[in-house]
Design an enzyme around this catalytic site. Structure first.
Site, PDB file in Angstrom:
ATOM      1  N   SER A 161      -7.392  -5.238  10.667  1.00  0.00           N
ATOM      2  CA  SER A 161      -7.804  -4.485  11.852  1.00  0.00           C
ATOM      3  C   SER A 161      -9.117  -5.015  12.407  1.00  0.00           C
ATOM      4  O   SER A 161      -9.320  -4.999  13.620  1.00  0.00           O
ATOM      5  CB  SER A 161      -7.887  -2.997  11.560  1.00  0.00           C
ATOM      6  OG  SER A 161      -8.818  -2.774  10.569  1.00  0.00           O
ATOM      7  N   LEU A 162     -10.002  -5.491  11.541  1.00  0.00           N
ATOM      8  CA  LEU A 162     -11.243  -6.063  12.065  1.00  0.00           C
ATOM      9  C   LEU A 162     -10.928  -7.354  12.828  1.00  0.00           C
ATOM     10  O   LEU A 162     -11.495  -7.620  13.885  1.00  0.00           O
ATOM     11  CB  LEU A 162     -12.250  -6.293  10.939  1.00  0.00           C
ATOM     12  CG  LEU A 162     -12.701  -4.997  10.236  1.00  0.00           C
ATOM     13  CD1 LEU A 162     -13.748  -5.288   9.170  1.00  0.00           C
ATOM     14  CD2 LEU A 162     -13.245  -3.974  11.225  1.00  0.00           C
ATOM     15  N   ARG A 190       0.808  -1.223   0.000  1.00  0.00           N
ATOM     16  CA  ARG A 190       0.000   0.000   0.000  1.00  0.00           C
ATOM     17  C   ARG A 190       0.840   1.273   0.000  1.00  0.00           C
ATOM     18  O   ARG A 190       0.511   2.232  -0.694  1.00  0.00           O
ATOM     19  CB  ARG A 190      -0.898   0.024   1.236  1.00  0.00           C
ATOM     20  CG  ARG A 190      -2.173  -0.711   1.018  1.00  0.00           C
ATOM     21  CD  ARG A 190      -3.120  -0.519   2.172  1.00  0.00           C
ATOM     22  NE  ARG A 190      -4.383  -1.158   1.815  1.00  0.00           N
ATOM     23  CZ  ARG A 190      -5.342  -1.436   2.671  1.00  0.00           C
ATOM     24  NH1 ARG A 190      -5.207  -1.118   3.943  1.00  0.00           N
ATOM     25  NH2 ARG A 190      -6.449  -2.005   2.274  1.00  0.00           N
ATOM     26  N   GLU A 244      -8.530   0.023  16.983  1.00  0.00           N
ATOM     27  CA  GLU A 244      -7.553   0.847  16.270  1.00  0.00           C
ATOM     28  C   GLU A 244      -6.806   1.787  17.213  1.00  0.00           C
ATOM     29  O   GLU A 244      -5.664   2.154  16.967  1.00  0.00           O
ATOM     30  CB  GLU A 244      -8.249   1.645  15.153  1.00  0.00           C
ATOM     31  CG  GLU A 244      -7.243   2.393  14.294  1.00  0.00           C
ATOM     32  CD  GLU A 244      -7.793   2.853  12.960  1.00  0.00           C
ATOM     33  OE1 GLU A 244      -8.838   2.341  12.524  1.00  0.00           O
ATOM     34  OE2 GLU A 244      -7.159   3.734  12.355  1.00  0.00           O
TER      35      GLU A 244
END
Ligand SMILES: Cc1cc2nc3c(=O)[nH]c(=O)nc-3n(C[C@H](O)[C@H](O)[C@H](O)COP(=O)(O)OP(=O)(O)OC[C@H]3O[C@@H](n4cnc5c(N)ncnc54)[C@H](O)[C@@H]3O)c2cc1C
Length: 286
Positions: A159-160, A63, A143
């Site tokens: 992150s979930l 990314r 987070e």
């Protein structure tokens, strides 16, 4: 931070490479990596696949690499996602297709204007693997927490997972702790307050802060840009009335991120210093 909990790795911020770039649309909706995974390519204003200049993996590079390439193309005249050759796009990505159609773009026919958007904070309040912070009685999950699992550059969708796993771990540990030592009184410390209405008057200051952070503490930073940001954040803090505590809190967070980015004199993951290039680039330069 104000009550003494340790923060860690807050300089590591992740930008999503392909947010839809349309005037006045904020927050910008994301066009998922999966669309690039299905074959969509990124083009500059000359119609060139510019990500291949940055990395042989092109659109599917990490990314931070793709986001920097998109930002450079955007600054030089524009970056577009071309998903026209993706088969069955509307059935494979119905949500994204509907979102684009709402904005007057048909991905089967149109090039999609994109730019990077701030997406995720790898750092946060330092916790152990059960959500305990360094401040007794304060727990953090999600987070806001820095568990360390994302390193310097989170992998998409983790992150979930982190939220699910660490909420469960923290819940169990908290129950255990409370069974062993019930708190004498409920915590009463507060860093906020009632809404005084003063924050509503500070939109110009917050917009200035956003622009300042994007330009100087964003995808690329340097000693000079970070020093400038620190000075300007001080100025904005001085011009913010004390009752505007939400704006003050945001300025505090921006200042802490900027300072952490200045103290980390290297490039790593989501933290790229132009004055401390990553080891791989240094080797190429030799
Ligand atoms: C556009 C977008 C797409 C994403 N897609 C993915 C994905 O596909 N997969 C993935 O793993 N991650 C994804 N992420 C990241 C992921 O969504 C977040 O990391 C995750 O939602 C964080 O969850 P959280 O519960 O920690 O925080 P949040 O979801 O931010 O929840 C915090 C909650 O606290 C509330 N709150 C804040 N202040 C107060 C206060 N003072 N009092 C009371 N309540 C308060 C907020 O209103 C909010 O409801 C995405 C993020 C974005 C922005």
């Amino acid at each position: 931070h104000r009550i003494g909990a340790k923060l860690r790795d807050i300089e590591f911020l992740q930008f999503h490479p392909t947010a839809l770039k349309l005037p006045g649309i904020n927050p910008a909706p994301l066009i998922s990596e999966a669309v690039r995974g299905a074959g969509a390519v990124l083009l500059d204003k000359e119609g060139r696949r510019f990500t291949l200049d940055a990395d042989p993996r092109g659109e599917l590079a990490p990314r931070d690499v793709v986001a920097r390439a998109v930002a450079a193309a955007d600054a030089a005249g524009g970056a577009w996602l071309d998903a026209r050759a993706v088969e069955d796009l509307a059935t494979r990505f119905p949500g994204i297709t509907a979102m684009l159609l709402r904005h007057g773009l048909d991905p089967a026919r149109d090039l999609l204007p994109v730019a990077p958007a701030l997406h995720y904070a790898m750092g946060g309040i330092q916790t152990d693997l059960e959500g305990r912070t360094t401040k007794s009685g304060l727990w953090a999950v999600g987070e806001v927490a820095r568990t360390g699992v994302h390193g310097a550059n989170r992998l998409a969708s983790n992150s979930l997972l982190e939220g699910l796993v660490f909420a469960d771990r923290a819940g169990r540990a908290l129950a255990e702790t409370l069974r062993a030592t019930p708190p004498a009184t409920a915590a009463t410390e507060s860093v906020g307050g009632r809404d005084s209405g003063a924050d509503a008057e500070c939109e110009t200051i917050r917009q200035e802060m956003r622009n300042l952070m994007t330009a100087n503490v964003g995808l690329q930073r340097s000693e000079a840009s970070l020093l400038l940001a620190e000075r300007e954040l001080d100025r904005l803090t001085r011009s913010t009335p004390a009752p505007a505590w939400r704006t003050h809190n945001q300025l505090v967070v921006a200042g802490l991120i900027t300072n952490a980015a200045r103290r980390r004199r290297e490039s790593r993951g989501g933290h790229r210093r132009t004055d401390y290039p990553p080891a791989s680039l240094k080797r190429e330069a030799v």
